[in-house]
Scaffold this motif. Structure first.
Motif, short mmCIF file in Angstrom:
data_model
loop_
_atom_site.label_atom_id
_atom_site.label_comp_id
_atom_site.label_asym_id
_atom_site.label_seq_id
_atom_site.Cartn_x
_atom_site.Cartn_y
_atom_site.Cartn_z
N GLY A 33 53.30 77.16 -9.05
CA GLY A 33 52.38 78.26 -9.34
C GLY A 33 51.59 78.64 -8.10
N LEU B 252 58.95 67.16 -11.44
CA LEU B 252 57.75 66.33 -11.59
C LEU B 252 56.58 67.22 -11.98
N SER C 253 58.42 78.52 -14.26
CA SER C 253 59.31 78.51 -13.09
C SER C 253 60.09 77.20 -13.01
N GLY C 254 59.41 76.07 -13.19
CA GLY C 254 60.06 74.77 -13.06
C GLY C 254 61.12 74.55 -14.13
N SER D 83 56.99 91.07 -14.87
CA SER D 83 56.85 89.69 -15.34
C SER D 83 57.34 88.69 -14.29
N TRP D 84 56.57 87.63 -14.16
CA TRP D 84 56.83 86.55 -13.21
C TRP D 84 58.26 86.02 -13.34
N THR E 149 52.45 67.23 -13.14
CA THR E 149 51.22 66.44 -13.18
C THR E 149 50.60 66.40 -14.58
N SER F 163 51.83 90.50 -20.37
CA SER F 163 53.02 91.34 -20.23
C SER F 163 54.00 90.95 -21.34
N PHE G 106 59.09 88.50 -19.74
CA PHE G 106 58.49 87.22 -19.33
C PHE G 106 59.37 86.06 -19.80
N ILE H 264 52.60 65.03 -7.27
CA ILE H 264 53.08 64.87 -5.89
C ILE H 264 51.88 65.02 -4.96
N VAL I 151 59.02 70.97 -8.20
CA VAL I 151 57.58 70.67 -8.35
C VAL I 151 57.03 71.52 -9.50
N THR J 93 50.70 77.19 -16.85
CA THR J 93 49.63 78.13 -17.22
C THR J 93 49.35 78.11 -18.73
N TRP J 94 50.40 78.00 -19.52
CA TRP J 94 50.26 78.12 -20.98
C TRP J 94 49.77 76.83 -21.62
N HIS K 224 53.17 62.97 -13.43
CA HIS K 224 53.57 62.60 -12.06
C HIS K 224 53.03 63.67 -11.10
N ARG L 120 46.89 84.53 -24.53
CA ARG L 120 48.16 85.22 -24.78
C ARG L 120 48.68 85.82 -23.48
N SER L 121 49.91 86.28 -23.54
CA SER L 121 50.49 86.93 -22.36
C SER L 121 49.85 88.31 -22.20
C1 LIG Z 1 45.84 83.22 -18.42
C2 LIG Z 1 47.03 83.74 -17.68
C3 LIG Z 1 47.88 84.66 -18.27
C4 LIG Z 1 48.98 85.12 -17.59
N1 LIG Z 1 49.80 86.03 -18.21
C5 LIG Z 1 50.91 86.46 -17.57
C6 LIG Z 1 51.80 87.38 -18.21
O1 LIG Z 1 51.61 87.80 -19.33
N2 LIG Z 1 52.88 87.79 -17.51
C7 LIG Z 1 53.15 87.37 -16.25
O2 LIG Z 1 54.14 87.77 -15.67
N3 LIG Z 1 52.32 86.49 -15.63
C8 LIG Z 1 51.23 86.03 -16.25
N4 LIG Z 1 50.39 85.14 -15.63
C9 LIG Z 1 50.74 84.62 -14.33
C10 LIG Z 1 51.37 83.24 -14.63
O3 LIG Z 1 50.66 82.24 -14.05
C11 LIG Z 1 52.80 83.22 -14.29
O4 LIG Z 1 53.44 84.28 -14.89
C12 LIG Z 1 53.57 81.96 -14.70
O5 LIG Z 1 53.16 81.37 -15.90
C13 LIG Z 1 53.49 81.00 -13.58
O6 LIG Z 1 54.43 80.02 -13.84
P1 LIG Z 1 54.76 78.88 -12.81
O7 LIG Z 1 55.64 77.92 -13.52
O8 LIG Z 1 55.27 79.47 -11.55
O9 LIG Z 1 53.35 78.25 -12.45
P2 LIG Z 1 52.29 77.53 -13.38
O10 LIG Z 1 52.29 78.07 -14.74
O11 LIG Z 1 51.02 77.58 -12.60
O12 LIG Z 1 52.81 76.04 -13.47
C14 LIG Z 1 52.87 75.22 -12.34
C15 LIG Z 1 52.93 73.78 -12.80
O13 LIG Z 1 53.06 72.96 -11.64
C16 LIG Z 1 52.25 71.81 -11.80
N5 LIG Z 1 51.91 71.29 -10.47
C17 LIG Z 1 51.18 71.92 -9.50
N6 LIG Z 1 51.04 71.13 -8.43
C18 LIG Z 1 51.68 69.97 -8.72
C19 LIG Z 1 51.87 68.76 -8.01
N7 LIG Z 1 51.37 68.58 -6.78
N8 LIG Z 1 52.57 67.75 -8.60
C20 LIG Z 1 53.10 67.92 -9.85
N9 LIG Z 1 52.93 69.05 -10.58
C21 LIG Z 1 52.24 70.07 -10.02
C22 LIG Z 1 51.05 72.33 -12.56
O14 LIG Z 1 50.41 71.27 -13.24
C23 LIG Z 1 51.66 73.34 -13.50
O15 LIG Z 1 51.97 72.78 -14.74
C24 LIG Z 1 49.26 84.67 -16.28
C25 LIG Z 1 48.39 83.76 -15.68
C26 LIG Z 1 47.29 83.30 -16.37
C27 LIG Z 1 46.39 82.31 -15.70
#
Ligand SMILES: Cc1cc2nc3c(=O)[nH]c(=O)nc-3n(C[C@H](O)[C@H](O)[C@H](O)COP(=O)(O)OP(=O)(O)OC[C@H]3O[C@@H](n4cnc5c(N)ncnc54)[C@H](O)[C@@H]3O)c2cc1C
Length: 505
Positions: free
Chosen positions: A152, A47, A27-28, A403-404, A49, A69, A74, A115, A22, A56-57, A113, A66-67
């Motif tokens: 996320g 998938l 992460s994905g 970092s995440w 959306t 961290s 990262f 979910i 998802v 996030t980016w 897409h 910008r980041s």
């Molecule tokens: C402005 C900002 C700056 C950040 N900077 C840092 C940093 O420098 N270092 C750090 O470690 N962390 C940082 N973070 C935290 C950051 O969110 C995470 O590090 C990381 O980018 C999260 O990645 P993710 O893929 O898990 O989630 P996300 O980036 O949130 O991506 C999740 C994706 O899943 C999709 N999605 C969600 N629900 C559904 C669904 N039902 N169906 C289909 N698609 C779906 C979303 O559209 C999205 O594209 C920051 C956060 C923000 C908001």
């Protein structure tokens, strides 16, 4: 074709995948890479959306995004980061694009897409998903054996804005950074940015040169780490023409060692860490600046995320007089701006509410387990990855203090090991359960507010699973131990419950 006709036509065909991811954020895309490289032959799809990858980016488009961290940690462990440590969203997206292209992951990702619903059937040991395809509104049905949640932790469509009295009276524009309007012209305008988290600290220096003036309005101060946007060891190794893969690994190790020491010191000797952080700010703002009032938080360092400020640009903006900080409480919005509790009125043309997110733990998906709606907040987490009563599902929730992406990589290794184990033992279902020996384990909130307490987690804590008083039953937020613990998890341990096939095997 009408939307209804498209829906009927498309939904008649059910696609099946071994694993469904998802989201296509950091992460994905990481999950897709690890599946492809570590478990060849597995059928999978991610998938997303949004219309592109990045999560996030891609969502955040405010000036300067910008980041906060460094990108050595990262970035993924498998792809060297070759730029300066703090990177713009566009650079992070370019890096992710290379990961997708280099590994031919594009064919596994479907954009547009969403979910909507996920239903687990214990009879078939399958997830059935209802997915809305944006291009034609069709409602698709897909099934999968394992759900890898990379959605996320916050709602992407809209940020969090508190309700303040008089907001409707303000004659200028109110915007949230998460939904930054493309047409927003702030040249020569007076701007107030409410908040002092990483977003405000990024936005303020990015607009300071163009606005007439920008004011960062905060209720209470935040810690920052100002520093050069470069890492000495990476520069030295590069000058020696060391291979980038080595530079990446060595730089990561050094950063992680320093972060570990910093985290430990923040707990054991918070006063010295505080003095260090404030001393660095003083170097930019000088002795006469009221650092006590504007930059000295009431909490001990690391109870909230600490943003790195590259080249101290936020403080340079303040020192130059183009930006300023006001520490006060909002009484109400007025026609001209904001009236503060102190009686001062701040005038503005644009007010930016950098006030955070709304927590959204399950990607707005309507989850059902064997016909019953899932109450995620009633489950108990196993290592912040799996959840009692939710079979064949894992969520990637990264670190707050590191970092995440560090967690994306090590959790992926765990998933790969788990899936291999299930294949070997002929099992189709895995679930975590609190073993009888721990049935009286004390349960509490997802995270201890004494340890870490950002606003969005505090507001949404009830939506998050509970934690136990043992490390295995918590998201410890501790990369330094997890990197050694996760590979050693005994997949035949009593906390893992498999379907009957395993018993028969
Ligand atoms: C402005 C900002 C700056 C950040 N900077 C840092 C940093 O420098 N270092 C750090 O470690 N962390 C940082 N973070 C935290 C950051 O969110 C995470 O590090 C990381 O980018 C999260 O990645 P993710 O893929 O898990 O989630 P996300 O980036 O949130 O991506 C999740 C994706 O899943 C999709 N999605 C969600 N629900 C559904 C669904 N039902 N169906 C289909 N698609 C779906 C979303 O559209 C999205 O594209 C920051 C956060 C923000 C908001």
């Amino acid at each position: 074709m009408t939307q209804a006709a498209a829906a009927t036509k498309s939904s008649s065909k059910t696609e099946h995948f071994d694993v469904l991811i998802v989201g296509a954020g950091i992460s994905g895309v990481g999950a897709a890479y690890h599946l492809k490289t570590q478990l060849p032959g597995t059928t999978f799809v991610a998938l997303e959306t949004q219309e592109t990858f990045g999560g996030t980016w891609t969502t955040h488009k405010y000036p300067g995004i910008r980041s906060d961290s460094d990108l050595h940690t990262f970035g993924y462990r498998f792809k060297p980061w070759v730029g300066p440590p703090i990177a713009a969203a566009s650079e992070i997206l370019k890096y992710m694009n290379e990961v997708i292209d280099d590994n031919d992951l594009g064919k596994h990702i479907r954009y547009g897409h969403t979910i909507k619903r996920a239903e687990w059937s214990g009879k078939d040991n399958l997830w059935t998903l209802q997915v809305e395809r944006k291009s034609d509104g069709a409602l698709l049905t897909m099934t999968c054996g394992f759900l890898w949640m990379c959605q996320g932790y916050y709602r992407h469509s809209k940020g969090y804005t508190p309700e303040w009295a008089g907001m409707e009276n303000f004659k200028g524009r109110i915007v949230h950074p998460q939904t930054w309007p493309e047409d927003l012209d702030y040249k020569g305008k007076r701007m107030i940015v409410i908040g002092s988290g990483a977003t405000a600290a990024t936005l303020v220096p990015a607009v300071a040169n163009d606005t007439a003036h920008v004011t960062m309005l905060q209720r209470s101060p935040t810690y920052f780490i100002p520093g050069r946007n470069a890492i000495d060891i990476a520069e030295q190794l590069r000058a020696l023409q060391v291979d980038e893969a080595w530079i990446h690994e060595i730089t990561r190790r050094q950063i992680l060692k320093m972060q570990d020491e910093f985290t430990t010191r923040s707990k054991e000797d918070p006063e010295s860490v505080k003095a260090e952080l404030l001393g660095a700010v003083k170097l930019f703002l000088g002795e006469d600046y009221d650092i006590e009032k504007h930059f000295t938080p009431k909490y001990r360092p690391w109870r909230q995320r600490i943003a790195f400020i590259p080249d101290g640009d936020l403080f340079q903006g303040i020192a130059s007089g183009k930006a300023s900080v006001v520490t006060d409480e909002i009484d109400r919005f007025t026609e001209k701006g904001i009236l503060l509790k102190s009686g001062q009125e701040l005038e503005a043309d644009i007010i930016v509410t950098a006030t955070g997110f709304d927590l959204e733990p399950l990607g707005e998906i309507d989850f059902h387990i064997n016909g019953k709606p899932l109450k995620f907040g009633d489950t108990v987490t196993y290592r912040g990855m799996m959840f009692t009563g939710v079979p064949n599902m894992l969520w990637v929730f990264g670190y707050f203090r590191a970092s995440w992406t560090l967690r994306v990589d090590i959790v992926a290794d765990f998933v790969v090991r788990l899936l291999k184990h299930m294949k070997k033992t002929g099992t189709k279902r895995v679930e975590v359960a609190i073993p009888p020996s721990l049935k009286d384990m004390k349960l509490s909130t997802w995270i201890d507010p004494e340890d870490f307490n950002p606003g969005y987690v505090m507001r949404g804590m009830h939506l998050l699973p509970r934690r136990g008083d043992r490390r295995e039953w918590q998201h410890t937020q501790d990369y330094w131990h997890e990197k050694d613990e996760l590979p050693k998890i005994d997949l035949d341990g009593e906390e893992f419950v498999y379907d009957k096939a395993k018993v028969d095997a």
